[in-house]
Design a protein around this motif. Structure first.
Motif, PDB file in Angstrom:
ATOM      1  N   THR A 195      33.157  43.342  46.132  1.00 23.40           N
ATOM      2  CA  THR A 195      31.828  43.855  45.834  1.00 23.40           C
ATOM      3  C   THR A 195      31.833  44.662  44.546  1.00 23.40           C
ATOM      4  O   THR A 195      32.831  45.259  44.157  1.00 23.40           O
ATOM      5  N   SER A 196      30.673  44.659  43.897  1.00 19.06           N
ATOM      6  CA  SER A 196      30.493  45.423  42.668  1.00 19.06           C
ATOM      7  C   SER A 196      30.074  46.847  43.012  1.00 19.06           C
ATOM      8  O   SER A 196      29.995  47.227  44.170  1.00 19.06           O
ATOM      9  N   ALA A 211      35.684  37.518  38.749  1.00 15.63           N
ATOM     10  CA  ALA A 211      35.576  36.767  40.003  1.00 15.63           C
ATOM     11  C   ALA A 211      35.449  35.273  39.744  1.00 15.63           C
ATOM     12  O   ALA A 211      36.050  34.451  40.450  1.00 15.63           O
ATOM     13  N   LEU A 212      34.670  34.919  38.733  1.00 19.22           N
ATOM     14  CA  LEU A 212      34.462  33.510  38.426  1.00 19.22           C
ATOM     15  C   LEU A 212      35.767  32.844  38.000  1.00 19.22           C
ATOM     16  O   LEU A 212      36.106  31.746  38.481  1.00 19.22           O
ATOM     17  N   LYS A 213      36.525  33.499  37.135  1.00 25.40           N
ATOM     18  CA  LYS A 213      37.799  32.924  36.699  1.00 25.40           C
ATOM     19  C   LYS A 213      38.768  32.795  37.875  1.00 25.40           C
ATOM     20  O   LYS A 213      39.444  31.769  38.034  1.00 25.40           O
ATOM     21  N   LYS A 214      38.810  33.818  38.709  1.00 27.30           N
ATOM     22  CA  LYS A 214      39.702  33.797  39.870  1.00 27.30           C
ATOM     23  C   LYS A 214      39.372  32.639  40.799  1.00 27.30           C
ATOM     24  O   LYS A 214      40.267  31.897  41.244  1.00 27.30           O
ATOM     25  N   GLU A 215      38.089  32.442  41.092  1.00 23.72           N
ATOM     26  CA  GLU A 215      37.703  31.391  42.033  1.00 23.72           C
ATOM     27  C   GLU A 215      37.851  30.000  41.429  1.00 23.72           C
ATOM     28  O   GLU A 215      38.142  29.040  42.147  1.00 23.72           O
ATOM     29  N   PRO A 252      34.854  42.005  25.818  1.00 20.75           N
ATOM     30  CA  PRO A 252      35.324  40.939  26.715  1.00 20.75           C
ATOM     31  C   PRO A 252      36.543  40.202  26.181  1.00 20.75           C
ATOM     32  O   PRO A 252      37.263  39.551  26.940  1.00 20.75           O
ATOM     33  N   ARG A 253      36.784  40.318  24.876  1.00 15.74           N
ATOM     34  CA  ARG A 253      37.947  39.641  24.282  1.00 15.74           C
ATOM     35  C   ARG A 253      39.270  40.193  24.819  1.00 15.74           C
ATOM     36  O   ARG A 253      40.310  39.561  24.669  1.00 15.74           O
ATOM     37  N   ASN A 275      28.509  40.133  34.025  1.00 14.89           N
ATOM     38  CA  ASN A 275      29.253  41.346  33.706  1.00 14.89           C
ATOM     39  C   ASN A 275      30.748  41.130  33.936  1.00 14.89           C
ATOM     40  O   ASN A 275      31.199  40.040  34.277  1.00 14.89           O
ATOM     41  N   ARG A 276      31.531  42.186  33.735  1.00 15.64           N
ATOM     42  CA  ARG A 276      32.988  42.065  33.853  1.00 15.64           C
ATOM     43  C   ARG A 276      33.395  41.607  35.243  1.00 15.64           C
ATOM     44  O   ARG A 276      34.261  40.742  35.399  1.00 15.64           O
ATOM     45  N   ALA A 277      32.792  42.209  36.265  1.00 13.51           N
ATOM     46  CA  ALA A 277      33.165  41.853  37.633  1.00 13.51           C
ATOM     47  C   ALA A 277      32.886  40.387  37.911  1.00 13.51           C
ATOM     48  O   ALA A 277      33.682  39.708  38.562  1.00 13.51           O
TER      49      ALA A 277
END
Length: 261
Positions: free
Chosen positions: A9-10, A46-50, A87-88, A40-42
């Motif tokens: 959760t954020s 999460a997107l990359k992880k999934e 973000p870089r 956002n960062r969270a």
């Protein structure tokens, strides 16, 4: 759909990304509807992880990406991006991961899809758009440049003149126009968007998993090559797949037999 899960959760207490399993299809839903799913960062984490998780899971054959509420995504969360680390510093971008994984990723664009959200969508394998979808790239209008592959991917999808007009003007286009110029594969009545997208996803997931992944790679590699090079890639892949495809086919047949018992 079944096996609903959520990422961490954020700060608001809501997960930035919802994860749902529907057979061999994983649905990832950008989940900040009150912020039009600003990325956002969270959410990026999460997107990359999934996506990496789906890539390494033999029980996932297709990924569908969509947005919660009335928007797909308004783009990167600019207030957060301007107030913290770039973000870089986060390693690969979400779009680099989308392009890198071996599974097809379908964007089900359910509403406004702007700037960073548009870049996320065009890096997917293809787009199915709702009649409520709206696409725009406002980078040039606000003094920024594409950083997630939008300027590289769009001309390959719609041609150079249409890409120039779209990117430089910042003018939004609707789902019907997106389908007409080749940005979206189909435009669907809004209430049936996910039904149609999942129908396509399950059709793909029902194919031979090794062949689907190899063909996906072949299509992507060949799209940016000359015809002669694309033909040589195809010939080489056919020989290689015949030499190692027997084991993949055996696993596929065995898994299907287990499911039918």
């Amino acid at each position: 759909m079944n096996d609903v899960a959520a990422t961490t959760t954020s700060e608001s207490g809501e997960p930035p990304l919802l994860v749902e399993k529907d057979g061999f299809v994983t649905v990832l839903t950008l989940n900040r509807p009150d912020r039009r799913n600003a990325i956002n960062r969270a959410m990026r984490k999460a997107l990359k992880k999934e996506l990496w998780r789906a890539d390494g899971d033999d029980d996932v054959r297709v990924v569908v990406l969509t947005g919660a509420g009335t928007s797909f995504s308004s783009g990167v969360d600019l207030p957060e991006a301007l107030s913290g680390p770039s973000p870089r510093t986060e390693g690969p971008t979400p779009t680099q991961v989308v392009r890198a994984i071996s599974k097809p990723v379908i964007a089900a664009v359910n509403g406004p899809c702007y700037t960073g959200g548009y870049e996320l969508a065009v890096n997917c394998s293809f787009i199915i758009a709702s009649e409520h979808a709206e696409f725009a790239d406002t980078h040039a209008q606000i003094g920024l440049l594409n950083g997630w592959g939008g300027s590289a991917m769009l001309p390959r999808m719609v041609g150079l003149p249409a890409a120039i007009q779209f990117v430089l003007s910042g003018e939004p286009i609707d789902g019907a126009t997106a389908a007409r110029i080749g940005l979206a594969n189909e435009v669907i009545e809004h209430d049936f968007l996910m039904r149609r997208t999942l129908e396509i996803a399950h059709k793909i997931a029902g194919g031979h998993p090794g062949a689907v992944q190899r063909m996906l790679r072949l299509l992507k590699e060949g799209a940016g090559a000359s015809l002669s090079h694309a033909l040589s890639l195809e010939a080489e892949a056919a020989v290689t797949f015949r030499s190692d495809g027997r084991d993949v086919g055996a696993r596929f047949d065995s898994r299907n037999a287990q499911q039918q018992n």
